[in-house]
Motif scaffolding. Structure first.
Motif, PDB file in Angstrom:
ATOM      1  N   UNK A 157       4.343 -33.289 -19.840  1.00 14.19           N
ATOM      2  CA  UNK A 157       3.415 -33.426 -18.826  1.00 14.19           C
ATOM      3  C   UNK A 157       2.565 -32.102 -18.987  1.00 14.19           C
ATOM      4  N   UNK A 158       2.910 -31.087 -19.654  1.00 14.71           N
ATOM      5  CA  UNK A 158       1.896 -29.640 -19.646  1.00 14.71           C
ATOM      6  C   UNK A 158       1.883 -29.061 -20.875  1.00 14.71           C
ATOM      7  N   UNK A 159       2.624 -29.645 -22.055  1.00 14.89           N
ATOM      8  CA  UNK A 159       2.439 -28.997 -23.155  1.00 14.89           C
ATOM      9  C   UNK A 159       3.430 -27.448 -23.173  1.00 14.89           C
ATOM     10  N   UNK A 217       3.256 -25.786 -29.349  1.00 17.05           N
ATOM     11  CA  UNK A 217       2.290 -26.522 -30.280  1.00 17.05           C
ATOM     12  C   UNK A 217       1.961 -28.138 -29.967  1.00 17.05           C
ATOM     13  N   UNK A 218       0.644 -28.455 -29.851  1.00 13.98           N
ATOM     14  CA  UNK A 218       0.403 -29.742 -29.514  1.00 13.98           C
ATOM     15  C   UNK A 218       1.011 -30.749 -30.677  1.00 13.98           C
ATOM     16  N   UNK A 219       1.219 -32.170 -30.330  1.00 18.76           N
ATOM     17  CA  UNK A 219       1.435 -32.846 -31.111  1.00 18.76           C
ATOM     18  C   UNK A 219       3.062 -33.154 -31.663  1.00 18.76           C
ATOM     19  N   UNK A 250      11.887 -27.116 -32.719  1.00 18.98           N
ATOM     20  CA  UNK A 250      11.194 -26.062 -32.651  1.00 18.98           C
ATOM     21  C   UNK A 250      10.952 -25.255 -33.782  1.00 18.98           C
ATOM     22  N   UNK A 251       9.683 -24.431 -34.086  1.00 13.38           N
ATOM     23  CA  UNK A 251       9.612 -23.446 -35.039  1.00 13.38           C
ATOM     24  C   UNK A 251      10.867 -22.479 -34.890  1.00 13.38           C
ATOM     25  N   UNK A 278      16.808 -23.742 -25.991  1.00 14.29           N
ATOM     26  CA  UNK A 278      16.353 -24.760 -26.762  1.00 14.29           C
ATOM     27  C   UNK A 278      15.944 -24.805 -28.129  1.00 14.29           C
ATOM     28  N   UNK A 279      16.694 -25.480 -29.022  1.00 14.66           N
ATOM     29  CA  UNK A 279      16.161 -25.397 -30.295  1.00 14.66           C
ATOM     30  C   UNK A 279      15.336 -26.673 -30.795  1.00 14.66           C
ATOM     31  N   UNK A 280      15.401 -27.809 -30.172  1.00 15.82           N
ATOM     32  CA  UNK A 280      14.934 -29.042 -30.384  1.00 15.82           C
ATOM     33  C   UNK A 280      14.262 -29.567 -28.731  1.00 15.82           C
ATOM     34  N   UNK A 281      13.574 -30.406 -28.943  1.00 16.51           N
ATOM     35  CA  UNK A 281      12.605 -31.018 -27.849  1.00 16.51           C
ATOM     36  C   UNK A 281      13.256 -32.296 -27.206  1.00 16.51           C
TER      37      UNK A 281
END
Length: 330
Positions: free
Chosen positions: A164-166, A174-176, A183-184, A151-154
């Protein structure tokens, strides 16, 4: 003598004597829904896989599935597009555009594709015309019982897990972060292979327990490298690869890449010039089909309804656009 031939018949006469309607089933749009070649067959949601003895013949039909059902309508030309896209990526591996870093590290990347030509043993048995452009002749392999997801993107199940869980499959994020945010660094999130229903996302520890640390690490490294190299190639053509899943198998004592690779059926492709994080993206896949089914009165517990011609056409155009963008034809 071939069991379907007759004394004195030539291969072309033998092929023409085999009824196309018995071997290939099309829907009213011309989409190829089923093949019945005279060889042992295993049928998946989209592909018919035939055992030719030393090799496999993988036929990409025009079937389309959604919500774990195969729909009664096909998408004309989908099989050829999926095959051409897989071949595009296999060619990139052969040329060293993908996997160069692995080779430098002493882990050469190999795949199962041997040929895209209809084998003589098949052409002598049936009309090869409907198969042209939609088949791969491949090596046999002992399939690794995990989907290797990168996964490169959310988005998708990863986005739901993060909400659900972060984290996703034990990978803390990371949060937010927003929906579809990049993703980084790409993350490896394996999944168990389900015979029926959905695959289950699992932490890499589950893969380590079953396959051993060395094999699991090699699968992780190969998957991340293929994704990263492919994402660079796609980005130069204005396409974002949000996520993808790979399959590997053991052949002659080493891991090789098998199955389809980086197609809209195994990956999320987005147009870079339309990308807007914080919302769902237009994707080059069966998005129209899923949205139409969700808006219909289908209960998802009974056979799904046929697709309207408009949805078939829009889905065909969406698949084609993704392939054309990757080939630099858009």
């Amino acid at each position: 003598m071939h069991p379907h031939s007759t004394p004195g018949s030539s291969p072309s006469e033998t092929a023409s004597s085999e009824s196309t309607s018995e071997v290939f089933r099309f829907d009213d749009t011309g989409a190829l829904l089923e093949t019945h070649l005279p060889f042992p067959r295993r049928q998946g949601k989209v592909r018919d896989v035939y055992d030719l003895g030393d090799t496999l013949l993988i036929v990409s039909t025009d079937r389309i599935s959604a919500f774990d059902y195969i729909l009664p309508s096909g998408i004309p030309g989908k099989g050829e597009l999926l095959t051409s896209m897989s071949r595009f990526w296999f060619d990139a591996i052969d040329s060293g555009q993908i996997g160069g870093r692995l080779k430098e590290a002493g882990i050469p990347l190999a795949h199962h594709l041997l040929s895209a030509e209809v084998p003589a043993v098949v052409a002598e048995s049936v009309d090869p015309g409907p198969l042209v452009g939609r088949i791969m002749v491949t090596q046999k392999a002992e399939v690794v019982p995990f989907e290797c997801v990168v996964r490169g993107y959310l988005e998708g199940s990863g986005w739901r897990a993060y909400q659900d869980s972060g984290e996703i499959c034990g990978v803390k994020l990371p949060a937010g972060l927003r929906q579809c945010e990049r993703l980084e660094s790409p993350i490896f999130t394996p999944a168990t292979k389900a015979e029926e229903g959905h695959d289950e996302n699992v932490p890499i520890d589950v893969m380590i327990d079953q396959l051993g640390a060395e094999t699991a690490e090699q699968l992780r490294r190969m998957s991340l490298t293929i994704y990263e190299d492919a994402a660079e190639i796609a980005a130069r053509r204005g396409v974002l690869i949000a996520d993808t899943k790979f399959e590997f198998g053991w052949h002659d004592g080493r891991l090789i890449l098998i199955d389809e690779v980086l197609t809209p059926d195994s990956s999320r492709f987005w147009a870079a010039d339309e990308y807007t994080p914080g919302q769902s993206q237009r994707s080059f896949d069966k998005q129209f089909v899923r949205e139409w089914l969700q808006a219909s009165d289908w209960d998802r517990n009974s056979p799904p309804p046929p697709l309207p011609q408009e949805i078939v056409q829009k889905t065909t155009e969406r698949y084609r656009e993704g392939a054309q963008r990757l080939r630099g034809e858009w």
